[in-house]
Enzyme design. Structure first.
Site, PDB file in Angstrom:
ATOM      1  N   GLU A   1       0.805  -1.230   0.000  1.00 48.52           N
ATOM      2  CA  GLU A   1       0.000   0.000   0.000  1.00 48.52           C
ATOM      3  C   GLU A   1       0.834   1.274   0.000  1.00 48.52           C
ATOM      4  OE1 GLU A   1      -4.110  -1.447   2.127  1.00 48.52           O
ATOM      5  OE2 GLU A   1      -2.359  -1.236   3.406  1.00 48.52           O
TER       6      GLU A   1
ATOM      7  N   ASP B   1     -12.114  -5.546  -3.117  1.00 47.66           N
ATOM      8  CA  ASP B   1     -13.063  -6.675  -3.086  1.00 47.66           C
ATOM      9  C   ASP B   1     -14.426  -6.153  -2.647  1.00 47.66           C
ATOM     10  OD1 ASP B   1     -11.305  -6.723  -0.378  1.00 47.66           O
ATOM     11  OD2 ASP B   1     -13.370  -7.270   0.071  1.00 47.66           O
TER      12      ASP B   1
HETATM   13  N1  SAH Z   1      -2.293 -11.145   6.972  1.00 51.14           N
HETATM   14  C1  SAH Z   1      -2.877 -10.384   5.880  1.00 51.14           C
HETATM   15  C2  SAH Z   1      -4.107  -9.677   6.370  1.00 51.14           C
HETATM   16  C3  SAH Z   1      -4.828  -8.810   5.355  1.00 51.14           C
HETATM   17  S1  SAH Z   1      -6.243  -8.167   6.120  1.00 51.14           S
HETATM   18  C4  SAH Z   1      -1.801  -9.425   5.389  1.00 51.14           C
HETATM   19  O1  SAH Z   1      -1.104  -8.833   6.235  1.00 51.14           O
HETATM   20  O2  SAH Z   1      -1.645  -9.256   4.174  1.00 51.14           O
HETATM   21  C5  SAH Z   1      -6.917  -7.147   4.858  1.00 51.14           C
HETATM   22  C6  SAH Z   1      -6.348  -5.770   4.734  1.00 51.14           C
HETATM   23  O3  SAH Z   1      -6.978  -5.110   3.636  1.00 51.14           O
HETATM   24  C7  SAH Z   1      -6.590  -4.863   5.927  1.00 51.14           C
HETATM   25  O4  SAH Z   1      -5.491  -4.015   6.087  1.00 51.14           O
HETATM   26  C8  SAH Z   1      -7.868  -4.091   5.586  1.00 51.14           C
HETATM   27  O5  SAH Z   1      -7.778  -2.731   5.929  1.00 51.14           O
HETATM   28  C9  SAH Z   1      -8.024  -4.235   4.071  1.00 51.14           C
HETATM   29  N2  SAH Z   1      -9.269  -4.860   3.581  1.00 51.14           N
HETATM   30  C10 SAH Z   1      -9.504  -5.095   2.253  1.00 51.14           C
HETATM   31  N3  SAH Z   1     -10.680  -5.720   2.085  1.00 51.14           N
HETATM   32  C11 SAH Z   1     -11.231  -5.890   3.323  1.00 51.14           C
HETATM   33  C12 SAH Z   1     -12.436  -6.499   3.783  1.00 51.14           C
HETATM   34  N4  SAH Z   1     -13.294  -7.061   2.950  1.00 51.14           N
HETATM   35  N5  SAH Z   1     -12.672  -6.500   5.125  1.00 51.14           N
HETATM   36  C13 SAH Z   1     -11.784  -5.939   5.973  1.00 51.14           C
HETATM   37  N6  SAH Z   1     -10.622  -5.382   5.585  1.00 51.14           N
HETATM   38  C14 SAH Z   1     -10.325  -5.342   4.275  1.00 51.14           C
END
Ligand code: SAH
Length: 230
Positions: free
Chosen positions: A11, A197
């Site tokens: 990001e 998503d």
């Molecule tokens: N262990 C993984 C976790 C990703 S969590 C990693 O570190 O790559 C998902 C991340 O994307 C979070 O930072 C959140 O802010 C964002 N995000 C994207 N889509 C999301 C959704 N459907 N629900 C919650 N967060 C989401």
């Protein structure tokens, strides 16, 4: 000095590569990269996913670097059915959707001590983000409430509940925590998210497939904001 926080390396990695005169500093488990970004003094950090990671990082950044404003950028799940992958949401305010002390008579999402459900985002910064985002081709730009919680939302009924309870357009895991830290210290805050998503049954796969693209969109907007005349 301006502060920019992403939850995951993807990001902010384009911005890190565009920064010059870089200086790296580690404070606890957070690494801050400061330097010049499109002619402005800036500090960048990857906070990690979730509200506590985000709040700790934002507070350390504020106390150490005294930024004039802090921007949280990255990806999010779309809660508003109009949103398509890659579209941008600029937060009008952010809520903590998993904060619930309703059995004590509090409103859902109420954060004790602070006394707020909606954490405000800075009006002037919102306008600058919107102008810059609208210049991107093939991307729709919306302003609305962003809902933050310590869970990856991928069940349509959970998304619907969050949308209906808070009027939320998008769900993610850090924005309201950054806004909370900023509010505590009187620092203007902005949250800019690109949709990776639809916060639905396909989210696991869509997130993996589209996070890089959505992350590029958000970083592109930051470049435009910082490069524009101040
Ligand atoms: N262990 C993984 C976790 C990703 S969590 C990693 O570190 O790559 C998902 C991340 O994307 C979070 O930072 C959140 O802010 C964002 N995000 C994207 N889509 C999301 C959704 N459907 N629900 C919650 N967060 C989401």
């Amino acid at each position: 000095m301006i502060g920019i926080i992403g939850a995951m390396p993807v990001e902010i990695e384009t911005l890190v590569s565009q920064m010059t005169e870089k200086h790296e500093e580690r404070l606890g488990t957070d690494t801050f990269v400061s330097g010049k970004l499109f002619g402005r003094e800036a500090v960048l950090a990857v906070c990690g996913c979730g509200k506590v990671n985000a709040a700790l990082c934002a507070q350390q950044m504020i106390l150490r670097y005294r930024p004039e404003w802090v921007l949280n950028i990255g990806v999010a799940g779309g809660a508003d059915p109009r949103l398509r992958i890659g579209d941008m949401v600029i937060a009008s305010a952010a809520v903590q959707h998993d904060m619930d002390t309703t059995p004590m008579g509090d409103p859902i999402g109420y954060v004790s001590k602070i006394g707020l459900v909606e954490f405000p985002c800075d009006g002037a910064l919102r306008t600058r983000l919107r102008r810059a985002a609208e210049a991107l081709p093939e991307v729709a730009v919306y302003e609305g409430v962003i809902a933050t919680g310590d869970q990856f939302v991928n069940r349509p009924e959970v998304t619907a509940r969050i949308r209906e309870t808070f009027g939320a357009m998008a769900v993610e895991m850090e924005g309201a925590a950054v806004a909370h830290a900023c509010y505590t210290h009187g620092v203007p805050c902005g949250i800019l998210r690109s949709i990776s998503d639809g916060a639905n049954d396909d989210s696991g796969m869509d997130f993996a497939a589209f996070t890089a693209l959505a992350s590029r969109h958000a970083q592109n907007v930051v470049e435009r904001v910082l490069s524009a005349a101040q």
